[in-house]
Design a protein around this motif. Sequence first.
Motif, PDB file in Angstrom:
ATOM      1  N   MET A   1       0.499  -1.043   0.578  1.00  0.00           N
ATOM      2  CA  MET A   1      -0.284   0.023  -0.155  1.00  0.00           C
ATOM      3  C   MET A   1       0.479   1.280   0.154  1.00  0.00           C
ATOM      4  N   HIS A   2       2.394   1.748   0.356  1.00  0.00           N
ATOM      5  CA  HIS A   2       2.838   2.207   0.287  1.00  0.00           C
ATOM      6  C   HIS A   2       3.464   2.354  -0.004  1.00  0.00           C
ATOM      7  N   ASP A   3       3.744   1.459  -1.631  1.00  0.00           N
ATOM      8  CA  ASP A   3       3.902   1.322  -2.948  1.00  0.00           C
ATOM      9  C   ASP A   3       3.127   2.438  -3.549  1.00  0.00           C
ATOM     10  N   ALA A   4       1.945   1.386  -3.395  1.00  0.00           N
ATOM     11  CA  ALA A   4       0.899   2.231  -3.877  1.00  0.00           C
ATOM     12  C   ALA A   4       0.531   3.519  -3.489  1.00  0.00           C
ATOM     13  N   GLU A   5       0.471   3.748  -2.698  1.00  0.00           N
ATOM     14  CA  GLU A   5      -0.073   5.563  -2.618  1.00  0.00           C
ATOM     15  C   GLU A   5       0.584   6.020  -3.304  1.00  0.00           C
ATOM     16  N   LEU A   6       2.825   6.429  -3.025  1.00  0.00           N
ATOM     17  CA  LEU A   6       2.945   6.537  -3.756  1.00  0.00           C
ATOM     18  C   LEU A   6       2.979   7.036  -5.163  1.00  0.00           C
TER      19      LEU A   6
ATOM     20  N   SER B   1       2.385   9.969  -7.385  1.00  0.00           N
ATOM     21  CA  SER B   1       3.217  10.408  -8.151  1.00  0.00           C
ATOM     22  C   SER B   1       2.722  10.839  -9.437  1.00  0.00           C
ATOM     23  N   LEU B   2       2.151  10.132 -10.011  1.00  0.00           N
ATOM     24  CA  LEU B   2       1.140  10.293 -11.300  1.00  0.00           C
ATOM     25  C   LEU B   2       0.036  11.209 -11.192  1.00  0.00           C
ATOM     26  N   LYS B   3      -0.199  11.827  -9.937  1.00  0.00           N
ATOM     27  CA  LYS B   3      -1.628  12.629  -9.452  1.00  0.00           C
ATOM     28  C   LYS B   3      -0.456  14.262  -9.912  1.00  0.00           C
ATOM     29  N   LYS B   4       0.569  14.706  -9.457  1.00  0.00           N
ATOM     30  CA  LYS B   4       1.605  15.093  -9.627  1.00  0.00           C
ATOM     31  C   LYS B   4       1.767  15.668 -11.372  1.00  0.00           C
ATOM     32  N   VAL B   5       1.530  14.875 -12.730  1.00  0.00           N
ATOM     33  CA  VAL B   5       1.188  14.766 -13.930  1.00  0.00           C
ATOM     34  C   VAL B   5       0.193  14.776 -14.760  1.00  0.00           C
ATOM     35  N   ASN B   6      -0.859  14.627 -13.426  1.00  0.00           N
ATOM     36  CA  ASN B   6      -2.232  14.325 -14.483  1.00  0.00           C
ATOM     37  C   ASN B   6      -3.275  13.313 -14.608  1.00  0.00           C
TER      38      ASN B   6
ATOM     39  N   PHE C   1      12.133   7.510  -1.919  1.00  0.00           N
ATOM     40  CA  PHE C   1      11.170   8.674  -2.558  1.00  0.00           C
ATOM     41  C   PHE C   1      11.652   9.579  -3.737  1.00  0.00           C
ATOM     42  N   GLU C   2      11.796   9.977  -3.753  1.00  0.00           N
ATOM     43  CA  GLU C   2      12.235  11.227  -5.161  1.00  0.00           C
ATOM     44  C   GLU C   2      12.578  10.512  -6.328  1.00  0.00           C
ATOM     45  N   GLY C   3      13.451   9.634  -5.825  1.00  0.00           N
ATOM     46  CA  GLY C   3      14.035   8.669  -7.538  1.00  0.00           C
ATOM     47  C   GLY C   3      12.632   7.897  -7.444  1.00  0.00           C
TER      48      GLY C   3
END
Length: 143
Positions: free
Chosen positions: A12-17, A21-26, A121-123
């Motif tokens: 779930m942690h990886d799924a949320e990340l 990340s996908l939301k940030k680029v719409n 996280f950033e990577g």
Amino acid sequence: MEIELLLVEDNMHDAELTIRSLKKVNLANKLHHVKDGAEALDFIFNRGIYSDRINQKSPKVILLDIKMPKVDGIEVLRQIKNNEATRSIPVVIMTSSKEEQDIITSYKLGVNSYVVKPVNFEGFATAVAELGIYWLMNNQHPL
């Protein structure tokens, strides 16, 4: 709702990340997340609780983890690529596994890309955003 991206991830942690990340680029508006390989196969092949998807398009891309409960990602990949109706769906393995045998098997089965999840996280966020942009915006899909 048309699903463009199917995320198959039990962590779930990886799924949320990934979703963040996908939301940030719409690119998360038409995303569906499933938590294991069995649920992924039901979604892809319109079975079980997903039998009402029978007339809906396949996802444009599948982000698939390997190490999952019930049915592992290698078996999900095998079933996708062995079926005429789903063979052309791009599948991107996103996993923490660097095992050579996992990489070899994935490519023999027809995976489109094999990405080892970055630890920080950033990577991780950058890798997911770049994957989403490439597969959903730049890659041309058959109609």
